[in-house]
Structures are given as structure tokens and as C-alpha cells.
Design a protein around this motif. Sequence first.
Motif: not given
Length: 59
Positions: A37-38, A44-45, A52-57
Motif C-alpha cells: 500500500e502506498i 491509499v493506493y 507475469t511481472g507487470k505493475l498495477i497501481l
Amino acid sequence: MVDLTPNPELTTREAGRDATRRRHNARELTGDNPTVEIELDEQVYTLRITKTGKLILTK
């Protein structure tokens, strides 16, 4: 606690002048868990690394 020391610093051209960006390793941010969490301005995100190594925000 995660060490947020920039690693490494990148220099880029922006609006005709040099600007510095910090780079953080997503796997170091998440540790053993694929999500973290950011918080930004009391919002909060969730940052997630997919299988598969991808980022999701997401919010």
C-alpha cells in the motif's frame, strides 16, 4: 521498513533543463508479498506485481 534511498539516480532532460528522478526497485518495495500500500495525500493506493511481472497501481 523499506529503505527508500534512490538507486540509482537518473538524469533526464525536462523543459530544456536537467531534472533528477529517483528509481526504486518494486520488488524491494513489496518484499515477500506481491502487493504494497502506498499513501499519497491521505489516499491509499495498492501497487501489485502480477505473476507475469507487470505493475498495477489501483486506488
